[in-house]
Scaffold this active site. Structure first.
Site, PDB file in Angstrom:
ATOM      1  N   TYR A   1      40.942  38.716  34.274  1.00  0.00           N
ATOM      2  CA  TYR A   1      42.329  39.111  34.535  1.00  0.00           C
ATOM      3  C   TYR A   1      42.530  39.363  36.028  1.00  0.00           C
ATOM      4  O   TYR A   1      43.474  38.849  36.647  1.00  0.00           O
ATOM      5  CB  TYR A   1      42.681  40.363  33.737  1.00  0.00           C
TER       6      TYR A   1
ATOM      7  N   SER B   1      48.215  42.950  40.611  1.00  0.00           N
ATOM      8  CA  SER B   1      47.670  44.086  39.870  1.00  0.00           C
ATOM      9  C   SER B   1      46.667  44.851  40.718  1.00  0.00           C
ATOM     10  O   SER B   1      45.976  44.266  41.573  1.00  0.00           O
ATOM     11  CB  SER B   1      46.981  43.588  38.591  1.00  0.00           C
TER      12      SER B   1
END
Length: 340
Positions: free
Chosen positions: A157, A132
């Site tokens: 995350y 990501s």
């Protein structure tokens, strides 16, 4: 024909990738746990589309959680996967502030099970996994480059995605598993996730509800259309990484290795101001948004912007969809899907 395991096949990117792979003649084994992080009926509708695909005979679905070690081991034992594309993950920066353990279970424990599956399956020729843009964290040098250090994540995350990159490199080094990580940048488009800005804004505007605009709109995102993302994934799948003979431990390059390991950014390479993004939605809907301006959320970053030079050089990737066309296609899908 290639036999491909796609995890997260009922998810946004996994669904579109599975469609593309089936259309080009591959056999797809799809895995998803269909959890309730967002509307399960949307995931089921994506899955139904895959099961009704013209090449449906080459698609098999398993409802399995990545963290279920026994089930993952059985799946790898049953099928001789040639390529594994790991897209299943607990997503979302903001959700990680309140539900941290979901990220450890899915993104760390679950990914370990995938790595172990690849380790013990001699048939696997390439593991491609989702990272990501969030891994760039507190970095401020723009555009974000795969050659930059990413030691300062600002959300769990992001930390879990950096952990995935480190774990994948370790297995690539120890067991010579060819491994490629893709840092996705703000993916959007038809069948998108309900927790993403485009979906949230469209739904709220149509319902006459205010939209939350964080950092008072002073944000930029490298919004990347789903078809461009899938094109990049497919090209990378077909390019098995090899060791970089020029890699040096004296000056270790972050995106390559002496192991068969590679990291790429996959983004639009054209960041868009949030307020312009909202203007396009308003134009497509023919309706103005009631904006609720708020400060920056913890875990967010002000700008994300992908340097995609490596991807362009290695697989000739180039995004083709303008933000105006992409949003229009999403809204057309949204209005059709939710009016039926």
């Amino acid at each position: 024909m290639v036999k491909v395991l796609v995890t997260g096949t009922a998810g946004f990117i996994g669904f579109h990738l599975s469609q593309r792979l089936l259309s080009r003649g591959d056999e797809v084994i799809g895995l998803d746990n269909l959890n309730n992080y967002y509307d399960v009926s949307l995931k089921e509708a994506r899955l139904a589309k895959l099961q009704a695909h013209p090449q449906q005979q080459r698609f098999t679905f398993y409802k399995v959680d990545l963290a279920d070690q026994d089930s993952i081991e059985s799946l790898f034992a049953e099928h001789n996967f040639e390529v594994v594309v790991n897209l299943a993950a607990q997503a979302g920066v903001r959700y990680s502030l309140t539900n941290p353990r979901a990220y450890i279970n899915s993104n760390v424990v679950g990914f370990t099970n995938i790595l172990e599956g690849c380790r013990h399956a001699s048939s696997v020729k390439h593991l491609v996994f989702a990272s990501s843009s969030s891994v760039y964290g507190a970095n401020t040098k723009i555009p974000f480059s795969v050659h930059d250090n990413i030691d300062h994540p600002v959300s769990l995350y992001a930390a879990s995605k950096k952990a995935n990159e480190l774990m994948a490199h370790t297995y690539s080094h120890l067991y010579r598993i060819p491994t490629t990580g893709l840092r996705f940048f703000s993916v959007y488009g038809p069948w998108g996730r309900p927790d993403m800005a485009l979906f949230l804004f469209t739904k709220a505007i149509l319902n006459g509800q205010p939209i939350d605009v964080f950092n008072r709109g002073q944000m930029k995102r490298d919004f990347t259309y789903i078809d461009d993302i899938v094109e990049g994934i497919v090209r990378v799948m077909d390019l098995i990484p090899t060791p970089n003979p020029e890699w040096s431990g004296d000056r270790p390059a972050p995106a390559t290795s002496l192991a068969p390991y590679k990291i790429y950014n996959i983004g639009n390479n054209q960041p868009v101001e949030l307020m312009y993004f909202i203007e396009i939605i308003e134009t497509c809907l023919g309706k103005k948004a009631d904006k609720n301006f708020l400060p920056m959320q913890p875990g967010d970053v002000q700008t994300n912007y992908a340097d995609i030079d490596s991807l362009m050089k290695d697989v000739r990737f180039g995004p083709k969809t303008s933000i105006e066309d992409g949003i229009a296609r999403f809204i057309s899908w949204y209005c059709s899907f939710y009016s039926s």
